[in-house]
Write a protein that holds these residues in place. Sequence first.
Motif, PDB file in Angstrom:
ATOM      1  N   ASP A 188      46.498  50.648  49.843  1.00  0.00           N
ATOM      2  CA  ASP A 188      45.206  50.265  49.892  1.00  0.00           C
ATOM      3  C   ASP A 188      45.003  48.859  49.556  1.00  0.00           C
ATOM      4  OD1 ASP A 188      44.118  49.474  46.748  1.00  0.00           O
ATOM      5  OD2 ASP A 188      45.828  51.152  46.613  1.00  0.00           O
ATOM      6  N   LYS A 211      43.372  46.674  47.477  1.00  0.00           N
ATOM      7  CA  LYS A 211      43.481  46.188  46.441  1.00  0.00           C
ATOM      8  C   LYS A 211      44.981  45.991  45.987  1.00  0.00           C
ATOM      9  CE  LYS A 211      42.201  46.300  41.453  1.00  0.00           C
ATOM     10  NZ  LYS A 211      41.471  47.017  40.440  1.00  0.00           N
ATOM     11  N   THR A 212      45.803  46.923  46.138  1.00  0.00           N
ATOM     12  CA  THR A 212      47.425  47.058  46.038  1.00  0.00           C
ATOM     13  C   THR A 212      48.058  46.075  47.015  1.00  0.00           C
ATOM     14  OG1 THR A 212      47.046  49.454  45.073  1.00  0.00           O
ATOM     15  CG2 THR A 212      49.376  48.546  45.913  1.00  0.00           C
TER      16      THR A 212
END
Length: 253
Positions: A169, A171-172
Amino acid sequence: MIRTKDIFKSFDEKEVLKGITTEFYQGKTNLIIGRSGAGKTVLLKLLVGLLQPTSGEVWYGDTNFFNLNKKEVRAIRMQVGMLFQASALFDSMTVEENIRFPLDMFTNMTYKEKRKQVDSCLERVSLSGVNDSFPSEISGGMQKRVGIARAIVLNPRYLFCDEPNSGLDPKTSIVIDELILDITKEKNITTVINTHDMNSVMEIGENIILLYQGEIAWRGHRGEVLESDNETLQDFIFASPFLQRLRESALGK
């Protein structure tokens, strides 16, 4: 530093790389970008010796990689860390065993010394205490960080990353980008990243080459991307309407 000189690579009659001459700098995040089929993965495999060029040279510092004997190649590979697209962790091994694998293969360290090195690498990727977990028991982002820990466990001079943010994702992905950048700076590594992730390009692209139909169509750094008038780069970078509006805003249009 790693240099390529006039690299050509063909499979049967299909020419995939056409005279690639470029440099990948020490202490910088060097990105290879381009559409599917542009030759990114083939170039990365040539850099690490997984493929032989049809012609041309790959230099690690003052050493021509493809002129080395088996013993010399092994010495170079001990200086190389590799982060694979799907992490490539062994499902039947614990996190510690996965990270320890290169130490088992290439060193004569004692178990205590290996355990200390593994713990240090886990701490560096903010995963202290997960030694006994199996890959299936941790998230995709954690698996990627385990992959990074394994890639740096031999204290490499060169780090290769194949689509490090694949399947993650946004953010990761940012966490992984920042981690790779930080480790590159801390250890003064020559880091080469094969990616199509635009966040990676704009956030950590210190030295970027764009491949198009097997040739270098553009080179530069992240600060030059939005202002470039290179049509091939524009077609690749600004494929979405959102990014096109971002570019126009940056140029004051």
